[in-house]
Design an enzyme around this catalytic site. Sequence first.
Site, short mmCIF file in Angstrom:
data_model
loop_
_atom_site.label_atom_id
_atom_site.label_comp_id
_atom_site.label_asym_id
_atom_site.label_seq_id
_atom_site.Cartn_x
_atom_site.Cartn_y
_atom_site.Cartn_z
N LYS A 18 0.85 -1.19 0.00
CA LYS A 18 0.00 0.00 0.00
C LYS A 18 0.89 1.24 0.00
CE LYS A 18 -2.99 2.93 2.63
NZ LYS A 18 -3.39 3.33 3.99
N ALA B 231 -9.49 5.70 4.87
CA ALA B 231 -9.41 6.88 5.74
C ALA B 231 -10.76 7.56 5.91
CB ALA B 231 -8.40 7.91 5.23
N GLY B 232 -11.06 7.91 7.16
CA GLY B 232 -12.22 8.73 7.47
C GLY B 232 -13.40 8.00 8.08
N GLY C 246 -7.88 9.37 10.22
CA GLY C 246 -8.06 9.47 11.66
C GLY C 246 -9.14 10.43 12.12
N ASN D 281 -8.34 1.64 10.36
CA ASN D 281 -7.52 1.34 11.53
C ASN D 281 -8.06 2.08 12.75
OD1 ASN D 281 -3.92 1.49 12.30
ND2 ASN D 281 -5.60 0.62 13.41
N THR D 282 -8.00 3.42 12.71
CA THR D 282 -8.36 4.22 13.88
C THR D 282 -9.79 3.98 14.34
OG1 THR D 282 -6.83 5.93 13.09
CG2 THR D 282 -8.33 6.55 14.84
#
Length: 259
Positions: free
Chosen positions: A100, A187-188, A161, A209-210
């Site tokens: 990635k 993301a997001g 994040g 992830n977050t």
Amino acid sequence: MDELFIAGKSYSSRLLVGTGKYADFAQTREAVLESGAQIITVAIRRTNIGQNKDEPSLLDVLPPSEFTFLPNTAGCYSAKEAIRTLMLARELLDGHDLVKLEVLGDQKTLYPNIVETLEAARFLVKEGFKVMVYTSDDPIVAKELEEIGCVAVMPLASLIGSGMGILNPWNLSIIIEHAKVPVLVDAGVGTASDAAIAMELGCDGILMNTAIAAARNPVLMASAMKKAVMAGREAYLAGRMPKKLYNASPSSPTSGMIG
């Protein structure tokens, strides 16, 4: 559920998860297993996978025999840094070529630097890497990355994040409509409803992830995200009913009504 195909390999899970920000490696493994993810991302510059011989290795709790590793270039702010990082990853993982790519523009927003991303993508594809690439939600850029030879494009839904969810569904829809490679939101995503919306738009998968690691109960959130991705995919395949401001057709049959 139908399978996800990336770089010639099929996966039954459309949820990809990161391995950072957890309390410890034990919690990382528990959350990953609960998510059902088969592809897991590893930040080579932040996580030990053998480059630090005297420290615990992520490979001990999440071995490559159980998961497809996706080394990423988190923390890289230039094409040169990203290329060097992925060269190291390929060496550490015995020639592993699915990666990635992300090249960030600044430390505050972590928005992608598209110029550097394009440069790195061109080099890495020529070097034989199978590149999944983090990018903005610009449809033109996404198409150019596909034409370079990236095996998947990964537009942001909102900033890394942030947990702000899908801020521009129209751009994502345009990217999905024209792409001939998998499109995965990267993301997001903040909660399960965000994941379901992304999948209902027609995304092929989601990387997060977050949203899991920063939840009050990461393992429970991993379970929720697994279900949301599956539900969103099924809803997309089923095809939702048309939206109407008014609908004179009642939901129950009117024929044969009593007197």
